[in-house]
Design a protein around this motif. Sequence first.
Motif, PDB file in Angstrom:
ATOM      1  N   MET A 107       0.826  -1.201   0.000  1.00 18.82           N
ATOM      2  CA  MET A 107       0.000   0.000   0.000  1.00 18.82           C
ATOM      3  C   MET A 107       0.861   1.252   0.000  1.00 18.82           C
ATOM      4  SD  MET A 107      -3.138   0.833  -0.184  1.00 18.82           S
ATOM      5  CE  MET A 107      -3.921  -0.689   0.326  1.00 18.82           C
ATOM      6  N   ILE A 160      -9.222   4.850  -7.671  1.00 21.67           N
ATOM      7  CA  ILE A 160      -9.127   4.231  -6.335  1.00 21.67           C
ATOM      8  C   ILE A 160      -8.559   5.227  -5.336  1.00 21.67           C
ATOM      9  CG2 ILE A 160      -7.905   2.481  -4.986  1.00 21.67           C
ATOM     10  CD1 ILE A 160      -8.257   0.536  -7.219  1.00 21.67           C
ATOM     11  N   THR A 164     -10.537   6.636  -2.143  1.00 22.83           N
ATOM     12  CA  THR A 164      -9.930   6.511  -0.813  1.00 22.83           C
ATOM     13  C   THR A 164      -9.942   7.856  -0.092  1.00 22.83           C
ATOM     14  OG1 THR A 164      -8.473   4.736  -1.611  1.00 22.83           O
ATOM     15  CG2 THR A 164      -7.838   5.846   0.430  1.00 22.83           C
ATOM     16  N   ALA A 347     -15.768  -6.817   2.096  1.00 21.12           N
ATOM     17  CA  ALA A 347     -15.522  -5.419   2.450  1.00 21.12           C
ATOM     18  C   ALA A 347     -16.758  -4.774   3.071  1.00 21.12           C
ATOM     19  CB  ALA A 347     -15.092  -4.649   1.202  1.00 21.12           C
ATOM     20  N   TYR A 354     -11.657   1.010   7.312  1.00 20.63           N
ATOM     21  CA  TYR A 354     -10.805   0.150   6.481  1.00 20.63           C
ATOM     22  C   TYR A 354     -11.648  -0.781   5.611  1.00 20.63           C
ATOM     23  CZ  TYR A 354      -7.804   2.190   9.927  1.00 20.63           C
ATOM     24  OH  TYR A 354      -7.177   3.114  10.721  1.00 20.63           O
ATOM     25  N   TYR A 357     -12.666   1.538   2.740  1.00 20.09           N
ATOM     26  CA  TYR A 357     -11.609   1.654   1.726  1.00 20.09           C
ATOM     27  C   TYR A 357     -11.680   0.470   0.750  1.00 20.09           C
ATOM     28  CZ  TYR A 357      -9.055   5.233   4.477  1.00 20.09           C
ATOM     29  OH  TYR A 357      -8.670   6.377   5.135  1.00 20.09           O
ATOM     30  N   ALA A 358     -11.742  -0.730   1.311  1.00 20.28           N
ATOM     31  CA  ALA A 358     -11.765  -1.931   0.480  1.00 20.28           C
ATOM     32  C   ALA A 358     -13.054  -2.021  -0.330  1.00 20.28           C
ATOM     33  CB  ALA A 358     -11.611  -3.177   1.351  1.00 20.28           C
ATOM     34  N   ALA A 361     -12.652   0.178  -3.345  1.00 18.52           N
ATOM     35  CA  ALA A 361     -11.706  -0.398  -4.303  1.00 18.52           C
ATOM     36  C   ALA A 361     -12.297  -1.602  -5.024  1.00 18.52           C
ATOM     37  CB  ALA A 361     -10.412  -0.795  -3.586  1.00 18.52           C
ATOM     38  N   GLN A 362     -13.014  -2.448  -4.282  1.00 17.73           N
ATOM     39  CA  GLN A 362     -13.624  -3.628  -4.896  1.00 17.73           C
ATOM     40  C   GLN A 362     -14.736  -3.246  -5.865  1.00 17.73           C
ATOM     41  OE1 GLN A 362     -12.940  -7.188  -4.419  1.00 17.73           O
ATOM     42  NE2 GLN A 362     -11.038  -6.151  -3.872  1.00 17.73           N
ATOM     43  N   SER A 388      -6.527  -3.447  -5.666  1.00 20.05           N
ATOM     44  CA  SER A 388      -7.836  -3.638  -5.039  1.00 20.05           C
ATOM     45  C   SER A 388      -7.823  -4.836  -4.088  1.00 20.05           C
ATOM     46  CB  SER A 388      -8.921  -3.822  -6.110  1.00 20.05           C
ATOM     47  OG  SER A 388      -8.692  -4.969  -6.900  1.00 20.05           O
ATOM     48  N   TYR A 391      -6.078  -3.869  -0.811  1.00 19.07           N
ATOM     49  CA  TYR A 391      -7.069  -3.179   0.022  1.00 19.07           C
ATOM     50  C   TYR A 391      -7.934  -4.205   0.757  1.00 19.07           C
ATOM     51  CZ  TYR A 391      -6.721   1.753  -1.503  1.00 19.07           C
ATOM     52  OH  TYR A 391      -6.328   3.041  -1.708  1.00 19.07           O
ATOM     53  N   TRP A 403      -4.422  -0.427   8.868  1.00 16.03           N
ATOM     54  CA  TRP A 403      -3.358   0.247   8.098  1.00 16.03           C
ATOM     55  C   TRP A 403      -2.239   0.754   9.002  1.00 16.03           C
ATOM     56  CZ3 TRP A 403      -4.904   3.407   3.203  1.00 16.03           C
ATOM     57  CH2 TRP A 403      -5.745   2.623   2.400  1.00 16.03           C
TER      58      TRP A 403
END
Length: 419
Positions: A107, A160, A164, A347, A354, A357-358, A361-362, A388, A391, A403
């Motif tokens: 990351m 992404i 984020t 996610a 967190y 975030y995922a 991205a997904q 992704s 994440y 993170w």
Amino acid sequence: MQRSLLVRPAAMFWGLTVFMPVGVPYLAALLMMVALLVAGGWRERMQRLRANPMWWPITIYVVWTLVVLALEPIYPQTPSNLVHGLRIAATLYMALALSREEAVWAMRGFLLMALFNLVLIAGFWTAVYLRMYFPVVEPFRGVIFLVGNKSISNALLFTILGATAAVFGLQALSEQRPMRAAVAFALTLVVAVVITFSLPSRTSLLALLLVIPAACLHQWRRQLKVLALAMIAGGVVVSVALWNSPAVQQKFELGVQELEAAQRGAVSEGSWVVRYYMYRDTGRMILDRPFTGWGIGGWTEQWQLRGPKLLADYNMPHNDFLWMGSQAGIPGVLSLLAIMLTGVWVAWRRDDLYGRYAFAAQLIALIATNANSALRDAQIGLSLLWVSTVYLRLAQEPVGDAWRGLLPRRTRLPQKTSA
């Protein structure tokens, strides 16, 4: 240096190279594979993989691919399509096998290079405005200019980053930290400008517009009044932005015009014209052989027989689910869909920052998989899928600061002692 420490720099190197021409991410993937093999600890990694909800969808996808390979004919395109199909699984396995610290290093690489590239783009266009010379190094050409699918990949990676930042900004607002929120939303706005003007991508812009409301839904799903207010406010902001952005309106108007022309029988290399014929004819391929499809690598031959002659040189249908369905039937579609939806569900299930975030991205990866060959095309898939999934890997850590350690710890200077 312990062998286990080899994986951290390898993971960071892949993160640093996701914006580079496709040969460099390929090298990063190879180094990652070698590092995992050399580092050992395979039992722990296998336990981590086997306990992951993604394990069975990925494994079923691989097994069905090999079953179809054994049952159906071999084509000239079979080796390349098999490699790409297995590369998708290998990328997922490697990202999910990382420890938390290794994923954090990956990351670091991605975020560092993404921010560097935004500065690079700003520097270039500032120099153009001031009529100054700005050297463009060849590996970064696809970051500054729209150069084929690699630039589309870069636009999605920036998306992404923008998502984020938006997620972070929404969290800061809920914590009553307006300055943090302002900085985060400013970064999202910068990304929106980049994917609209510097690296114009309708897929990326659409993904950003869809993912931010989805992040609001994720954050305030148990606070319906707050969610309604956030959706209304977001809708107003987006509407005003679109109303005052003729360039964005023209992009989508052009797409609608291309689609209408294709429905009337026009053939051109317009983006939505190509997709219209690909989606229509690939859908017919699946209906003709719904169980095992036409075999691994069979799409190209069928496309050349069915599609317009002007578009015969294309080698993928710009939709990974259709690509998988044409060569591995409906079970192939379902196996790939299960992978993507499981990632979104995992996610969604984690309802903190967190997980959000995922989740963003997904969703971006899922949208790109529907609108581009975001997995099949290595120029996109080697980077987008890796980022992704990293994440997602961090979102599977126990509740807490997943993170933690992203920013290096400040080194403390030794205190002077009096004599």
